[in-house]
Scaffold this active site. Structure first.
Site, mmCIF file in Angstrom:
data_model
loop_
_atom_site.group_PDB
_atom_site.id
_atom_site.type_symbol
_atom_site.label_atom_id
_atom_site.label_comp_id
_atom_site.label_asym_id
_atom_site.label_seq_id
_atom_site.Cartn_x
_atom_site.Cartn_y
_atom_site.Cartn_z
ATOM 1 N N THR B 199 1.043 -0.484 -0.287
ATOM 2 C CA THR B 199 0.112 0.071 0.016
ATOM 3 C C THR B 199 0.664 1.541 -0.104
ATOM 4 O OG1 THR B 199 -1.904 -0.887 1.611
ATOM 5 C CG2 THR B 199 -2.056 1.049 1.299
ATOM 6 N N GLU B 284 7.916 2.244 9.532
ATOM 7 C CA GLU B 284 6.911 1.577 10.832
ATOM 8 C C GLU B 284 7.979 1.540 11.603
ATOM 9 O OE1 GLU B 284 3.108 -0.504 9.259
ATOM 10 O OE2 GLU B 284 4.445 -1.387 9.821
ATOM 11 N N ASN B 405 2.333 -3.349 14.726
ATOM 12 C CA ASN B 405 2.178 -4.696 13.606
ATOM 13 C C ASN B 405 2.083 -5.592 14.998
ATOM 14 O OD1 ASN B 405 2.655 -3.960 11.239
ATOM 15 N ND2 ASN B 405 5.001 -3.439 12.123
ATOM 16 N N THR B 410 -7.509 -6.503 13.367
ATOM 17 C CA THR B 410 -8.323 -6.594 12.584
ATOM 18 C C THR B 410 -9.756 -6.742 13.523
ATOM 19 O OG1 THR B 410 -8.182 -8.865 12.508
ATOM 20 C CG2 THR B 410 -7.119 -7.416 10.620
#
Lengths: 410, 410
Positions: B199, B284, B405, B410
């Protein structure tokens, strides 16, 4: 039919008949035993697979050259110094170690395998090593206490010792074949070992009698399906090595391919798998052992390629640490593996819970999260394209993974 | 001769003449603007490169299909929802978005590129999106404020906005060619983009006039040497996309390969490199930008393969976080890259400090450690085999990488 009549992790390398070993402190690690000798009391056939990293330690060069004869009597192993990237002086030290072990044990130097693990680029402190060899040679013995000392002496960043002992009966042979194995490894783990070129170290002994070529064939097969299918960090060490000595003390002789050989290979693969999974479980900072299973591939090579990509994905490994049933990351990794797949046909299971199929599937996220909190978890990706499958074993990435590797200073 | 007369990061996507843009909050992210429209006020040539991940978002499918015409007028981008792994309904939503943008801007839907980033597997909230499109269409404008809002609206886990504006003069053309660019990306970053299939999202505008085929050729070349050479985690996203619109508003026309085209490509590559490095720098949890340079390879492909393996190695990335001049890990990674090298010929430099050559080299470890504490560092591995070289840009692995992470649910 092959029957495993006993398997335990309380014993190890001297469990097969005719093997003795000794562990002593030579002063290479900061504490504890750090030098090991393993001896077969009679000539043995030897097989080995070694790292394919082009920066190979001199011990790897030495052992692969010895493999040409197919014979072996002894294994030397030290922890604390890898004798890697040490140039010609390092190679000469390896040869001197083989010579010293040969003298101490009364065997030819060309029958002495040398394995080293530890810091890279620092000359081996030969005075300490030589003194250690002499003391270890005088203390050789067998049994649980010896096995346990050996299994601890070869550890570096490992948190737990890893060994296994197993005995097998088969209607393809008379009597009992024993296996003993010990290994170490926690970081720089993604063995890619090929014959005769595998800091995972593993030594396996057996009292079956198997000719060198057949023994190598069996080991190559077993390594390909076990040690070469584990990964901690995807980084393949300069020193990986898997050695197998078969001394025939059981009286069971396997000299050609047939039912007895098939059973021997199955037994060997089982022993290797037990040890390989322990390495993945003890991966640096790991909180769990993860089995990645790819089903429905067109070829095993395709399945393995996808399994490896998923098992090495940092986003997958951090999600597993977070116990997050993040199927998007599993798909992402599968999709970038370089294997042609049919995205609309793919399904993903976490344990027994179906978490993804094309049309979307509602699932119990709390149950999936709870499942992922276990110490051993399984993720299954079915490509629905063919019949081939492959499994990789990996671990999660935790804060401790960063701590262990960022705080480690050369 | 090409001259860059100005480059700054205070301006971006509307810096070239003839482009307007708007950013609004549609309610897809938890806060801030999250929907962007970019419009060329005249027909423009379009070029794009897209992810090679086989799980491709429907937006990627839509845009690559549009590339066949080589024309484009508008770009829609939302953050907060990737519309990936959403099946046929997801694709239909993408088409509806193009249609809605077309209506709102008075252009054909086949001239509207759609880019989405955010969570995978969740249906796009079309009501919010449609309302956002209508508001954004009414607020189109140009200048610093607009560019800044756009650069922030497309962010997801990014910590900082990433944009660049540059103007170039050349004796191969009359006048000035401007470029504007904006991009986002922090995790799941290892773009592997090929035409017409990236992404990481990046949009570049220019007011040069370049035919579609030539524009695609220029973009493919530039992406291969910039975005396809950065990595944060080695994980290639399902949504990566780099789009370039060239509207000719500068009056500079480049219609065949020659000195003007060469200068255009150089300028484009410079713009892409500026943005790509910002993505790696903002990886990240990253504390530093790391340049991995492989010299002395036999082919550029060999050099790139080694550079990528080193740049993706978790052991290298954690050592860099620890500011540890651990040359053993650099060698290990180079040795497992699958390229034939001569280990005895290899040298390693950290900054200007030679830290490894075969015979061993004493070096100032404190100085090397201090060098590695900087925000931008360079590691150079010279294979001494040939003349080819390649560079990868990466970042380190910190505790925050794990936090971001593993805590992302989710």
């Amino acid at each position: 039919m092959l029957t495993e009549t006993d398997q335990n992790s309380a014993e190890g390398i001297t469990f097969p008949r005719g093997f003795r070993a000794g562990a002593v402190r030579a002063g290479l690690k900061t504490e504890g035993d750090d030098l090991v000798l393993i001896l077969s009391d009679r000539p043995a056939a030897a097989a080995g697979v070694f790292t394919t990293n082009q920066f190979r330690a001199s011990s790897v060069d030495w052992c692969s050259q010895l493999m040409k004869s197919g014979d072996g009597r002894a294994i030397f192993c030290n922890a604390g110094n890898a004798n890697a990237c040490t140039g010609v002086p390092g190679l000469l030290d390896t040869v001197r170690i083989a010579e010293a072990v040969g003298r101490a044990l009364g065997v030819d130097r060309n029958e002495v395998f040398v394995a080293s693990t530890g810091i890279i680029g620092v000359p081996m402190p030969m005075e300490k090593v030589n003194a250690g060899i002499d003391r270890a040679a005088k203390e050789l013995g067998s049994g649980r206490d010896v096995d346990n000392r050996v299994s601890r002496a070869i550890m570096t960043t490992d948190l737990v010792p890893k060994q296994t002992a197993a005995r097998f009966q088969s209607d393809a042979w008379d009597g009992e074949v024993r296996f003993g194995g010990v290994c170490k490894g926690s970081g720089m783990i993604a063995p890619a070992m090929a014959p005769p070129h595998a800091t995972m170290l593993c030594f396996v002994t057996t009292d079956a009698s198997v000719g060198p070529d057949l023994l190598q064939k069996a080991l190559t097969h077993a390594a390909g399906r076990t040690f070469n299918r584990i990964t901690v960090d995807g980084d393949t060490s300069t020193n990986d090595m898997l050695l197998l000595l078969a001394n025939g003390a059981s009286g069971v002789s396997i000299q050609d391919e047939g039912p007895a050989y098939e059973d021997f290979v199955t037994a060997l693969e089982q022993v290797c798998l037990t040890l390989a999974k322990e390495v993945a479980r003890d991966g640096e900072g790991a909180t769990k052992l993860v089995e990645i299973v790819i089903l429905g591939a067109e070829t095993e090579a395709d399945a393995l390629k996808i399994a490896r990509t998923v098992a090495e994905s940092p986003l997958v490994k951090t999600a597993l640490y977070g116990c997050d049933p993040n199927w998007g990351r599993f798909l992402m990794a599968a999709g970038r593996a370089g294997v042609q797949i049919e995205p609309s046909e793919v399904t993903v299971k976490i344990g027994d819970i179906l978490v993804f199929q094309e049309k979307g599937v509602p699932f119990d996220e709390a149950a999936a999260h709870a499942y992922l909190r276990q110490k051993e978890v399984r993720v299954e990706i079915d490509l629905s394209m063919g019949e081939a499958s492959a499994t990789m074993w990996t671990c999660d990435y935790s804060y401790d993974y960063i701590k262990i590797n960022a705080d480690y200073h050369t």
